[in-house]
Design a protein around this motif. Structure first.
Motif, mmCIF file in Angstrom:
data_model
loop_
_atom_site.group_PDB
_atom_site.id
_atom_site.type_symbol
_atom_site.label_atom_id
_atom_site.label_comp_id
_atom_site.label_asym_id
_atom_site.label_seq_id
_atom_site.Cartn_x
_atom_site.Cartn_y
_atom_site.Cartn_z
ATOM 1 N N ASN A 159 -5.162 1.666 -5.221
ATOM 2 C CA ASN A 159 -5.510 2.501 -6.378
ATOM 3 C C ASN A 159 -5.723 3.973 -5.986
ATOM 4 O O ASN A 159 -6.710 4.593 -6.384
ATOM 5 C CB ASN A 159 -6.745 1.952 -7.089
ATOM 6 N N LYS A 160 -4.807 4.486 -5.177
ATOM 7 C CA LYS A 160 -4.829 5.886 -4.734
ATOM 8 C C LYS A 160 -6.094 6.245 -3.966
ATOM 9 O O LYS A 160 -6.545 7.379 -3.958
ATOM 10 C CB LYS A 160 -4.641 6.832 -5.924
ATOM 11 N N THR A 161 -6.654 5.238 -3.287
ATOM 12 C CA THR A 161 -7.860 5.434 -2.490
ATOM 13 C C THR A 161 -7.701 4.730 -1.154
ATOM 14 O O THR A 161 -7.281 3.575 -1.103
ATOM 15 C CB THR A 161 -9.095 4.859 -3.221
ATOM 16 N N ASN A 162 -8.061 5.437 -0.063
ATOM 17 C CA ASN A 162 -8.045 4.830 1.255
ATOM 18 C C ASN A 162 -9.432 4.273 1.553
ATOM 19 O O ASN A 162 -10.449 4.905 1.271
ATOM 20 C CB ASN A 162 -7.679 5.852 2.332
ATOM 21 N N HIS A 163 -9.446 3.088 2.118
ATOM 22 C CA HIS A 163 -10.688 2.433 2.512
ATOM 23 C C HIS A 163 -10.594 2.191 4.013
ATOM 24 O O HIS A 163 -9.610 1.629 4.495
ATOM 25 C CB HIS A 163 -10.855 1.101 1.777
ATOM 26 N N PHE A 164 -11.612 2.617 4.742
ATOM 27 C CA PHE A 164 -11.627 2.477 6.194
ATOM 28 C C PHE A 164 -12.994 1.946 6.606
ATOM 29 O O PHE A 164 -14.022 2.512 6.232
ATOM 30 C CB PHE A 164 -11.356 3.829 6.865
ATOM 31 N N ILE A 165 -12.993 0.844 7.328
ATOM 32 C CA ILE A 165 -14.236 0.247 7.819
ATOM 33 C C ILE A 165 -14.155 0.192 9.330
ATOM 34 O O ILE A 165 -13.139 -0.213 9.897
ATOM 35 C CB ILE A 165 -14.428 -1.183 7.269
ATOM 36 N N ILE A 166 -15.235 0.592 9.969
ATOM 37 C CA ILE A 166 -15.353 0.409 11.408
ATOM 38 C C ILE A 166 -16.725 -0.196 11.665
ATOM 39 O O ILE A 166 -17.720 0.225 11.079
ATOM 40 C CB ILE A 166 -15.133 1.717 12.198
#
Length: 184
Positions: A159-166
């Motif tokens: 949905n035009k959003t980047n999600h990044f988890i570390i």
């Protein structure tokens, strides 16, 4: 060295305050500070904000929150960052695409264990040969694991959003995937 370590370093610096000297430019109304080091190099000091303020600053995308947290994890803080509007050499950045919010969740029994969830409009791809593709929230994403360093990274674009988890610590892959899937 693997590229994810670079991302880890950036995120760690967001929370450390190390290396921030005199700031020569401050962005308007949000507390992010930028130190101009050269024509093309600027160091940013992100701003700690409330969750409500973070959502307001990220009005271009929806900020998601997890409905699942691993045992003993609680939200610790919310960090907002955005690039400067322009470098000394005239290069201009799209602030709306590159501004980001990071929400840190920390294990209350073992503070060395944490999860950072960062979201922004610009797509980020984990560029590493050891990256594996997988489905996250119904879209293709990437996972990178460093078991010897207790690091897991996930990235997906939806949905035009980047999600990044570390994550850092003795968190399992299954817990991180459950955390990612629970973001709403």
């Amino acid at each position: 060295m693997k590229r994810i370590i670079f991302a880890s370093l950036i995120i760690a610096l967001m929370f450390s305050g190390i290396g921030y000297a005199e700031y020569t430019e401050q962005t308007k109304n949000n507390g992010v500070k930028h130190q101009i080091k050269s024509e093309s190099q600027i160091t940013s000091q992100p701003a700690q904000v409330s969750l409500e303020k973070g959502k307001e600053l990220m009005s271009n995308i929806e900020v998601l929150l997890p409905t699942y947290l691993p045992k003993n994890y609680k939200m610790e803080n919310v960090i907002y960052n955005e690039p400067p509007a322009e470098f000394k050499n005239g290069v201009k950045l799209n602030i709306e695409a590159h501004k980001a919010i990071t929400i840190r969740y920390r294990n209350q029994n073992d503070p060395s264990n944490w999860i950072d969830y960062t979201t922004k409009a610009a797509q980020v791809i984990i560029g590493d040969n050891d990256t594996q593709d997988l489905m996250i929230q119904g879209v293709e994403g990437q996972i990178l694991e460093y078991p010897d360093k207790e690091i897991i990274a996930l990235s997906w674009y939806k949905n035009k959003t980047n999600h990044f988890i570390i994550s850092k610590g003795n968190i399992t892959k299954e817990e991180i995937l459950k955390f990612a899937e629970s973001l709403k």
